[in-house]
Design a protein around this motif. Structure first.
Motif, PDB file in Angstrom:
ATOM      1  N   ASN A   1      12.312  -1.701  13.273  1.00  0.00           N
ATOM      2  CA  ASN A   1      12.818  -3.067  13.332  1.00  0.00           C
ATOM      3  C   ASN A   1      14.331  -3.110  13.115  1.00  0.00           C
ATOM      4  O   ASN A   1      15.055  -3.810  13.830  1.00  0.00           O
ATOM      5  CB  ASN A   1      12.113  -3.914  12.269  1.00  0.00           C
ATOM      6  N   GLU A   2      14.818  -2.330  12.137  1.00  0.00           N
ATOM      7  CA  GLU A   2      16.256  -2.318  11.860  1.00  0.00           C
ATOM      8  C   GLU A   2      17.037  -1.642  12.985  1.00  0.00           C
ATOM      9  O   GLU A   2      18.149  -2.044  13.317  1.00  0.00           O
ATOM     10  CB  GLU A   2      16.525  -1.622  10.522  1.00  0.00           C
ATOM     11  N   TYR A   3      16.448  -0.629  13.577  1.00  0.00           N
ATOM     12  CA  TYR A   3      17.084   0.061  14.698  1.00  0.00           C
ATOM     13  C   TYR A   3      17.243  -0.882  15.894  1.00  0.00           C
ATOM     14  O   TYR A   3      18.310  -0.944  16.523  1.00  0.00           O
ATOM     15  CB  TYR A   3      16.247   1.271  15.097  1.00  0.00           C
TER      16      TYR A   3
ATOM     17  N   LEU B   1       1.735  -0.732  11.945  1.00  0.00           N
ATOM     18  CA  LEU B   1       1.270   0.397  12.753  1.00  0.00           C
ATOM     19  C   LEU B   1       2.207   0.728  13.907  1.00  0.00           C
ATOM     20  O   LEU B   1       2.431   1.903  14.219  1.00  0.00           O
ATOM     21  CB  LEU B   1      -0.148   0.145  13.274  1.00  0.00           C
ATOM     22  N   THR B   2       2.752  -0.279  14.553  1.00  0.00           N
ATOM     23  CA  THR B   2       3.682  -0.010  15.659  1.00  0.00           C
ATOM     24  C   THR B   2       4.913   0.735  15.159  1.00  0.00           C
ATOM     25  O   THR B   2       5.390   1.685  15.797  1.00  0.00           O
ATOM     26  CB  THR B   2       4.112  -1.328  16.335  1.00  0.00           C
ATOM     27  N   SER B   3       5.420   0.331  14.009  1.00  0.00           N
ATOM     28  CA  SER B   3       6.584   0.999  13.429  1.00  0.00           C
ATOM     29  C   SER B   3       6.264   2.438  13.056  1.00  0.00           C
ATOM     30  O   SER B   3       7.080   3.347  13.259  1.00  0.00           O
ATOM     31  CB  SER B   3       7.056   0.242  12.186  1.00  0.00           C
ATOM     32  N   LEU B   4       5.075   2.659  12.519  1.00  0.00           N
ATOM     33  CA  LEU B   4       4.691   4.016  12.117  1.00  0.00           C
ATOM     34  C   LEU B   4       4.456   4.906  13.328  1.00  0.00           C
ATOM     35  O   LEU B   4       4.727   6.113  13.285  1.00  0.00           O
ATOM     36  CB  LEU B   4       3.453   3.955  11.228  1.00  0.00           C
ATOM     37  N   ARG B   5       3.964   4.314  14.395  1.00  0.00           N
ATOM     38  CA  ARG B   5       3.820   5.091  15.633  1.00  0.00           C
ATOM     39  C   ARG B   5       5.195   5.532  16.136  1.00  0.00           C
ATOM     40  O   ARG B   5       5.383   6.651  16.607  1.00  0.00           O
ATOM     41  CB  ARG B   5       3.113   4.254  16.698  1.00  0.00           C
TER      42      ARG B   5
ATOM     43  N   LEU C   1       0.825  -1.215   0.000  1.00  0.00           N
ATOM     44  CA  LEU C   1       0.000   0.000   0.000  1.00  0.00           C
ATOM     45  C   LEU C   1       0.859   1.265   0.000  1.00  0.00           C
ATOM     46  O   LEU C   1       0.467   2.302   0.543  1.00  0.00           O
ATOM     47  CB  LEU C   1      -0.972  -0.004   1.186  1.00  0.00           C
ATOM     48  N   GLY C   2       2.031   1.152  -0.597  1.00  0.00           N
ATOM     49  CA  GLY C   2       2.894   2.317  -0.785  1.00  0.00           C
ATOM     50  C   GLY C   2       3.737   2.719   0.399  1.00  0.00           C
ATOM     51  O   GLY C   2       4.360   3.777   0.398  1.00  0.00           O
ATOM     52  N   VAL C   3       3.825   1.876   1.420  1.00  0.00           N
ATOM     53  CA  VAL C   3       4.504   2.287   2.650  1.00  0.00           C
ATOM     54  C   VAL C   3       5.994   2.566   2.444  1.00  0.00           C
ATOM     55  O   VAL C   3       6.570   3.428   3.126  1.00  0.00           O
ATOM     56  CB  VAL C   3       4.283   1.235   3.767  1.00  0.00           C
ATOM     57  N   LEU C   4       6.640   1.884   1.492  1.00  0.00           N
ATOM     58  CA  LEU C   4       8.066   2.124   1.280  1.00  0.00           C
ATOM     59  C   LEU C   4       8.337   3.384   0.466  1.00  0.00           C
ATOM     60  O   LEU C   4       9.496   3.731   0.232  1.00  0.00           O
ATOM     61  CB  LEU C   4       8.724   0.914   0.614  1.00  0.00           C
ATOM     62  N   SER C   5       7.276   4.065   0.052  1.00  0.00           N
ATOM     63  CA  SER C   5       7.453   5.348  -0.639  1.00  0.00           C
ATOM     64  C   SER C   5       7.886   6.436   0.333  1.00  0.00           C
ATOM     65  O   SER C   5       8.360   7.502  -0.091  1.00  0.00           O
ATOM     66  CB  SER C   5       6.138   5.770  -1.312  1.00  0.00           C
ATOM     67  N   TYR C   6       7.726   6.191   1.611  1.00  0.00           N
ATOM     68  CA  TYR C   6       8.090   7.145   2.659  1.00  0.00           C
ATOM     69  C   TYR C   6       9.421   6.707   3.245  1.00  0.00           C
ATOM     70  O   TYR C   6       9.515   5.651   3.868  1.00  0.00           O
ATOM     71  CB  TYR C   6       7.009   7.188   3.738  1.00  0.00           C
TER      72      TYR C   6
END
Length: 278
Positions: A168-170, A230-234, A87-92
């Motif tokens: 996750n990478e952090y 959602l957790t990552s975006l938060r 849904l385009g999340v990697l565009s950000y």
């Protein structure tokens, strides 16, 4: 029974690649009644994304499905489903930053100021072409894991990943590095991620395309997206960052219909932030 080959994640902790496998399974489940049973079969361990993409063209593995960024260079032997599975999340794109330049990067007000800094990218990533086309200096790194060490030690200035990947990478690559995440801006460029198949896999392509649309219509795909991201975006809070929009010339010949499925991320993260304070 239809056997569907897929590439296993590069590492067990790769949340994004695990998500794409879940999406593939969801699409196949949604079409079980009309297309029958299926079996997901992993490729041999060690087959990376580049090798798997070449295997599509040669049809080395029948009914192989991989996900990747669209870059306009696909051969006639490879086809793709024009539905953005994330849904385009990697565009950000949010960036890890070298601590020595973090203060001046955070103070940057324009894209021209940011073009002074070297941006790490993985080998053969579509992002490299996008950044170069927009006037940025890039450095491609073959060993993905070394990117974190390079930016933390100052061998590069920025290392940018999708907004859904940063947390996750952090958490999993920070041992002894003291990684620093820029919190002042994000890059945005349309980076659709599609499922790619051999051009010979016509029936499987129709099945997955129908399954994706069914899952989107009944919102089971969005529920899967929420569970994974959602957790990552938060954690990353896009709504509190400055947006720097870039042009992606790789999409120039792509039908823009895929954009209707993009999730409005800044608005979503703002809603997440608001609800968490109630």
């Amino acid at each position: 029974m239809q056997v569907v080959n897929y590439r296993i994640p590069s590492t067990p902790i790769d949340q994004y690649e695990n998500y794409t496998i879940e999406v593939l399974r969801l699409a196949l489940e949604k079409t079980r009644a009309s297309y029958g049973d299926y079996q997901l079969r992993p490729l041999p361990e060690g087959v990376n994304r580049l090798r798997a993409k070449k295997a599509l063209a040669s049809n080395e593995y029948s009914d192989l499905v991989i996900e990747d960024s669209y870059d306009g260079s696909e051969s006639a032997d490879v086809s793709y489903i024009e539905f953005p599975i994330d849904l385009g999340v990697l565009s950000y794109r949010v960036c890890f930053v070298n601590p020595d330049v973090a203060p001046v990067v955070a103070a940057a007000k324009t894209l021209e100021e940011l073009k002074r800094y070297r941006i790490l990218q993985g080998i053969h990533w579509a992002d490299t072409k996008v950044l170069n086309a927009n006037g940025f200096k890039t450095l491609e790194v073959f060993a993905y894991k070394s990117s974190f060490r390079m930016v933390a030690s100052g061998r590069a200035d920025l290392f940018c990943l999708g907004a859904s990947q940063i947390m996750n990478e952090y958490l999993n690559n920070n041992t002894g590095l003291q990684l620093s995440i820029n919190d002042s801006f994000y890059f945005y460029y349309k980076l659709p991620r599609f499922f790619f198949l051999s051009s010979r896999s016509k029936v499987l392509k129709r099945r997955i395309e129908q399954g994706l649309l069914l899952a989107y219509q009944d919102q089971s795909l969005q529920a899967l997206w929420d569970k994974n991201f959602l957790t990552s975006l938060r954690f990353i809070q896009l709504d509190k960052r400055k947006k720097f929009a870039l042009n992606n010339p790789l999409n120039s010949h792509l039908n823009p219909a895929y954009e209707q499925y993009f999730a409005p991320l800044p608005e979503i993260t703002q809603a997440i932030d608001t609800s968490s304070k109630k």
